[in-house]
Design a protein around this motif. Structure first.
Motif, PDB file in Angstrom:
ATOM      1  N   THR A  18       0.836  -1.211   0.000  1.00  0.00           N
ATOM      2  CA  THR A  18       0.000   0.000   0.000  1.00  0.00           C
ATOM      3  C   THR A  18       0.864   1.250   0.000  1.00  0.00           C
ATOM      4  OG1 THR A  18      -1.696  -1.168   1.242  1.00  0.00           O
ATOM      5  CG2 THR A  18      -1.833   1.219   1.253  1.00  0.00           C
ATOM      6  N   LYS A  55      -2.008  -3.142  16.611  1.00  0.00           N
ATOM      7  CA  LYS A  55      -3.280  -2.971  15.901  1.00  0.00           C
ATOM      8  C   LYS A  55      -3.608  -4.152  14.998  1.00  0.00           C
ATOM      9  CE  LYS A  55      -4.326  -1.243  12.087  1.00  0.00           C
ATOM     10  NZ  LYS A  55      -4.377  -0.460  10.836  1.00  0.00           N
ATOM     11  N   SER A  82     -10.378   7.121   9.651  1.00  0.00           N
ATOM     12  CA  SER A  82     -10.976   8.146   8.788  1.00  0.00           C
ATOM     13  C   SER A  82     -11.683   7.534   7.583  1.00  0.00           C
ATOM     14  CB  SER A  82      -9.947   9.189   8.358  1.00  0.00           C
ATOM     15  OG  SER A  82      -8.855   8.627   7.672  1.00  0.00           O
ATOM     16  N   GLY A  83     -11.269   6.352   7.146  1.00  0.00           N
ATOM     17  CA  GLY A  83     -12.032   5.588   6.166  1.00  0.00           C
ATOM     18  C   GLY A  83     -12.231   6.237   4.803  1.00  0.00           C
ATOM     19  N   LYS A 125       1.360  -2.880  13.613  1.00  0.00           N
ATOM     20  CA  LYS A 125       0.260  -3.623  12.990  1.00  0.00           C
ATOM     21  C   LYS A 125       0.659  -5.091  12.996  1.00  0.00           C
ATOM     22  CE  LYS A 125      -0.014  -3.434   8.541  1.00  0.00           C
ATOM     23  NZ  LYS A 125      -0.832  -2.500   7.801  1.00  0.00           N
TER      24      LYS A 125
HETATM   25  C1  5MM Z   1      -2.644   3.221   7.234  1.00  0.00           C
HETATM   26  O1  5MM Z   1      -3.402   2.169   6.641  1.00  0.00           O
HETATM   27  C2  5MM Z   1      -3.566   1.041   7.492  1.00  0.00           C
HETATM   28  C3  5MM Z   1      -3.055  -0.239   6.909  1.00  0.00           C
HETATM   29  O2  5MM Z   1      -3.353  -0.381   5.577  1.00  0.00           O
HETATM   30  P1  5MM Z   1      -2.937  -1.720   4.755  1.00  0.00           P
HETATM   31  O3  5MM Z   1      -2.476  -2.767   5.721  1.00  0.00           O
HETATM   32  O4  5MM Z   1      -4.201  -2.088   4.042  1.00  0.00           O
HETATM   33  O5  5MM Z   1      -1.848  -1.318   3.844  1.00  0.00           O
HETATM   34  C4  5MM Z   1      -5.031   0.927   7.908  1.00  0.00           C
HETATM   35  O6  5MM Z   1      -5.281  -0.193   8.699  1.00  0.00           O
HETATM   36  C5  5MM Z   1      -5.362   2.130   8.720  1.00  0.00           C
HETATM   37  O7  5MM Z   1      -4.696   2.072   9.945  1.00  0.00           O
HETATM   38  C6  5MM Z   1      -6.845   2.221   9.000  1.00  0.00           C
HETATM   39  O8  5MM Z   1      -7.632   1.725   7.950  1.00  0.00           O
HETATM   40  C7  5MM Z   1      -7.234   3.657   9.211  1.00  0.00           C
HETATM   41  O9  5MM Z   1      -6.758   4.403   8.109  1.00  0.00           O
HETATM   42  P2  5MM Z   1      -7.686   5.516   7.496  1.00  0.00           P
HETATM   43  O10 5MM Z   1      -6.891   6.041   6.315  1.00  0.00           O
HETATM   44  O11 5MM Z   1      -8.963   4.830   7.069  1.00  0.00           O
HETATM   45  O12 5MM Z   1      -7.892   6.536   8.578  1.00  0.00           O
END
Ligand code: 5MM
Length: 331
Positions: free
Chosen positions: A32, A139, A264-265, A100
């Motif tokens: 990503t 997370k 934030s989605g 994560k």
């Molecule tokens: C930063 O994006 C996080 C991880 O994305 P991938 O593992 O899909 O690459 C994602 O989990 C993020 O922490 C949450 O969705 C919240 O991010 P947003 O942009 O929705 O605030």
């Protein structure tokens, strides 16, 4: 099932969501992050992913509004230009490092088009290593959607089971779990449909967390806000979002939860901040704050674009977004 309650764990959880500060989600996986860098015209190298995260965390006085930063495995093992690891550097700057620990989604058998988030195999061992590397919280993100019978009860149950087990493993190791059951905003559904889906998701999750003996006071919930679908004809006002969100959370989550930090989605920075501000004007039993990714960092990435001469511009953009979301800093 026995519950482990530990004062340091609860203190860490409270510190993550207290004093109006929030969490910066900079845990994009390598794939990503690489796509986002390419979108900004930056070569997606390991060094550029590192340099971008260094730009974010070394923003002057970031700790005034940010309590913790979530990283992916790659960043947690990298170092700042001065040689300090990211967790060490973050601690020196007054913030906590998060990791994560899920390994992404896979199609869920028996649920057409829905997914299960994976990462439980070997989790206890990985978590122990992350504690050694300086992580203070962790997370896990489950991904659900609305439409055509989704989210199914089976997808809710399977993902709640994984979230609860991950949360329990983390608490047993002294890491605060940031539990993220995200319902994607894609679709034309109404806010009432989002409220119903979010309510079912959180009710299933709360029961499963309790079954696993997860201490609510030692965890942070990271939910979606309850909004109309991104392509719905009518979007809600911040006050409508706030009322629907708080009613749904109050109906499902224990009052002794350490706090709620919203994702934030895909909302714009302005919309996410306005909705959070409206949520904060309502009475809740837990502190409410942000754990935004895109809404905080998109302007910074756009301002930087990989140019070493534009690091200050990227940092100014991030500082502006943080100020927009932290009441004591705004104005
Ligand atoms: C930063 O994006 C996080 C991880 O994305 P991938 O593992 O899909 O690459 C994602 O989990 C993020 O922490 C949450 O969705 C919240 O991010 P947003 O942009 O929705 O605030």
């Amino acid at each position: 099932m026995t519950t482990t309650t530990s004062t340091p764990l609860r203190e860490t959880a409270r510190a993550l969501v207290g004093a109006g500060r929030g969490i910066l989600a900079a845990d994009e996986s390598v794939g990503t992050m690489s796509k986002r860098l390419q979108g900004a015209g930056v070569e997606p190298t390991q060094e550029n992913r590192r340099a971008y995260r260094e730009l974010l965390v070394t923003t002057e006085r970031l700790a005034d509004g940010v309590s913790g930063v979530i990283f992916c495995d790659e960043t947690l093992r990298q170092s700042l230009a001065d040689g300090r690891t990211f967790p060490r550097g973050l601690a020196d700057l007054g913030m906590m490092a998060g990791i994560k620990v899920d390994t992404g989604t896979t199609p869920l058998a028996g649920a057409d088009g829905e997914t299960l988030t994976e990462g439980l195999d070997g989790l206890a061992g990985r978590v122990a290593e992350y504690v050694g590397l300086g992580a203070r919280f962790a997370k896990w993100r489950a991904v659900l959607s609305i439409g055509d019978g989704r989210p199914s009860s089976w997808a809710l149950l399977a993902n709640a089971h994984a979230l609860a087990l991950y949360a329990r493993v983390c608490q047993d190791a002294g890491l605060v779990p940031v539990v993220e059951p995200e319902i994607l905003s894609e679709g034309a559904h109404t806010v009432h449909e989002t409220a119903a889906a979010t309510g079912r998701t959180l009710a299933t999750l709360a029961r499963t967390l309790a079954d696993a003996g997860v201490d609510p006071a030692g965890m942070v919930l990271k939910p979606n806000m309850v909004t109309a679908g991104a392509s719905a004809g009518r979007q809600c006002t911040p006050e409508e979002v706030a009322r629907a969100t708080v009613d749904t959370l109050r109906a499902t989550m224990p009052t002794d939860l350490a706090g709620v930090a919203f994702l934030s989605g895909g909302q714009s920075s302005e919309t996410a901040a306005a909705n959070l501000a409206a949520i904060r004007r309502l009475d809740t039993p837990w502190p409410t704050t942000f754990s935004f990714g895109r809404a905080l960092v998109s302007p910074a990435l756009g301002a930087w674009r990989g140019d070493t001469g534009a690091v200050a511009d990227g940092q100014a953009a991030l500082a502006g977004e943080v100020r927009r979301n932290v009441p004591v800093l705004s104005g």
